[in-house]
Design a protein around this motif. Structure first.
Motif, short mmCIF file in Angstrom:
data_model
loop_
_atom_site.label_atom_id
_atom_site.label_comp_id
_atom_site.label_asym_id
_atom_site.label_seq_id
_atom_site.Cartn_x
_atom_site.Cartn_y
_atom_site.Cartn_z
N UNK A 35 -1.63 17.31 -1.55
CA UNK A 35 -3.02 17.57 -1.16
C UNK A 35 -3.59 16.41 -0.34
N UNK A 49 7.80 9.96 -9.24
CA UNK A 49 6.42 10.38 -9.51
C UNK A 49 5.96 11.34 -8.41
N UNK A 61 -0.77 16.65 -13.69
CA UNK A 61 -2.20 16.88 -13.90
C UNK A 61 -2.78 18.03 -13.08
N UNK A 62 -1.94 19.01 -12.73
CA UNK A 62 -2.47 20.13 -11.94
C UNK A 62 -3.52 20.93 -12.69
N UNK A 120 -2.11 12.01 -3.68
CA UNK A 120 -2.39 12.75 -4.91
C UNK A 120 -1.14 13.34 -5.57
N UNK A 121 -0.04 13.41 -4.82
CA UNK A 121 1.20 13.85 -5.45
C UNK A 121 1.68 12.78 -6.43
N UNK A 122 1.50 11.53 -6.07
CA UNK A 122 1.88 10.41 -6.92
C UNK A 122 0.97 10.33 -8.15
N UNK A 123 -0.31 10.59 -7.94
CA UNK A 123 -1.29 10.45 -9.02
C UNK A 123 -1.25 11.61 -10.00
N UNK A 124 -1.12 12.84 -9.46
CA UNK A 124 -1.29 14.04 -10.30
C UNK A 124 -0.20 15.09 -10.13
N UNK A 125 0.81 14.81 -9.30
CA UNK A 125 1.76 15.87 -8.97
C UNK A 125 1.06 17.00 -8.24
N UNK A 126 0.06 16.64 -7.43
CA UNK A 126 -0.82 17.63 -6.79
C UNK A 126 -0.21 18.11 -5.48
N UNK A 127 0.74 19.05 -5.61
CA UNK A 127 1.39 19.58 -4.42
C UNK A 127 2.51 20.53 -4.76
N UNK A 138 1.70 12.15 -15.59
CA UNK A 138 1.28 12.39 -14.21
C UNK A 138 1.30 13.87 -13.81
N UNK A 189 0.80 -1.22 0.00
CA UNK A 189 0.00 0.00 0.00
C UNK A 189 0.83 1.26 0.00
N UNK A 218 0.12 4.71 -1.63
CA UNK A 218 -0.03 4.70 -3.09
C UNK A 218 -1.23 5.56 -3.53
N UNK A 219 -2.05 6.00 -2.57
CA UNK A 219 -3.20 6.83 -2.93
C UNK A 219 -2.92 8.33 -2.79
#
Lengths: 270, 270
Positions: B84, A18, A142-143, B17-24, A140, A10, B14-15
């Motif tokens: 985030x 990433x 996606x901001x 949001x920085x990993x998923x979308x670079x959200x940070x 990845x 997990x 793994x959830x």
């Protein structure tokens, strides 16, 4: 359900690129009866993306891992994240960096069934920057999508429409867009920005096979508004007709219905 | 050395949001004698970035955590990543998403000491996309920098020069840029793209206090080439004079030397 490099884990290292730079790609696949739908297209896009970003993967091993994960998931959405691997600091990848695979399973999103008869689009103010080096890729970074999606919370909007900095219509936040005009299908060119969706590619192929003229070209807002029909697509929900944007209305028209019928084998379980 | 949300951990969900979308967002701080240099500027930029992206943090708690981490690190580089938080799927943040802090410690990069007397710039082909909504932010969507940095491996290039899509000079891959012309300092405007560096802000302030005229404005390549002096800066290495770009040469000139002297209190241990 989540796997990291084939193991049920997990978490991922804080040194993953990433996390640091959004340095990777992803695929979101609808899994039905233990198998990802449009699997060959997802794999082909992933490989093409890895080549463009210089990320080295072993396609056969990745493919086998997705299939094993999908068998265990059985029904739902499998999201694959490929990262460039670990690095300590600095933009240059470590010479020894090995691409990492992350697989995440989740239930199918519960979209209202009425969406298949028509949705309302939210006009996003966030514009897509024009970057040919990344255009088309499902990478990845996606901001822009995060900002665009945060513009509305009213559930009466099923999706948001995104334009580029010059005003061209490009896509939805999580969908591609098509318009029908005089019996012809047009989908925005994704040479400058946007994500080249797997369902978009499938529709272009099936429309062509069905004798419907289809082209990818620049689309301006006035063209969208003067289209006979407009619809959205992605690999999870299939096709949603767009029936409303601001004061504008489109019908759930014959060409959209025809395309929906053409992919009924795909969307039956969506 | 790494902390996740204040705990000594080497992994993250793994959830995230920085990993998923670079959200940070991130900050890279030079820590000397247990304290981050230019700490107030780093904090201020982080807070401004969080406000622009709608990421909620508790500034006092974050500040205390960085200070505690820096005391333990004592000497080196502390990198803070703010994400985030977690989300399962989709661009809309989970309503309960709580911002995550990741702190990574590493040794100071070993740059050749001759860089302080002059460096050669690599002319990057990768252009920066123009995106005012993200311009200036030190966010986690860094694929452009990854692509640009991969263009050269020859160590005789200390940095790469990046232009925007229109051809304006913007910055280095991991530095800001200044030019001197007729006793005046100019640094590229970062209204459309680029990262507003902490050392850049410090130099603008110190130059102003020292009576050197300084302005942020659009800079075209011809202006750069016809400048009397050019230099780079960042918060780790301080100032590097640029003495070479392609066939062009600049001197390690008097204004660059004056600025280097003005920040000697900062760069002494760099």
């Amino acid at each position: 359900m989540s796997w990291v490099d084939g193991q049920p884990l997990g978490g991922v290292s804080v040194h993953d690129r990433a996390l640091a730079y959004g340095d990777g790609l992803f695929e979101t696949m609808r899994v039905i009866a233990g198998r990802p739908r449009l699997f060959e297209r997802h794999l082909a896009r992933l490989q093409a993306g890895c080549e463009r970003l210089g990320i080295v993967i072993e396609p056969h091993a990745v493919s086998q891992e997705i299939l094993a994960f999908s068998r265990e998931l059985d029904d739902g959405v499998a999201k694959l994240i490929i990262t460039r691997g670990e690095g300590l600091r600095g933009y240059a990848p470590a010479p020894a960096a090995v691409a990492r695979r992350i697989l995440l399973g989740s239930p199918v999103p519960l979209y209202p069934s009425e969406h298949r008869a028509g949705v309302t689009l939210f006009p996003c103010r966030t514009r897509l920057a024009e970057q040919p080096a990344l255009a088309g890729l499902k990478h990845l970074n996606r901001l822009e999508q995060v900002l665009a999606r945060s513009e509305w919370s009213d559930a009466s909007y099923a999706e948001g429409l995104m334009q580029d900095m010059s005003g061209r219509v490009i896509e939805g936040v999580f969908s591609n867009v098509f318009l029908a005009k005089s019996g012809r299908l047009i989908t925005p060119s994704l040479e400058r920005c946007g994500v080249a969706g797997v369902m978009r590619a499938e529709l272009i192929e099936r429309a062509g096979q069905a004798g419907i003229p289809v082209a990818a070209e620049d689309v301006w807002l006035e063209q969208l508004l003067s289209a006979d029909e407009v619809f959205l697509c992605n690999s999870l929900y299939g096709i949603w007709p767009v029936t409303e944007l601001g004061a504008h209305r489109w019908p759930h028209g014959p060409l959209t219905r025809k395309l929906q019928a053409l992919i009924s084998d795909l969307s039956s379980s969506a």
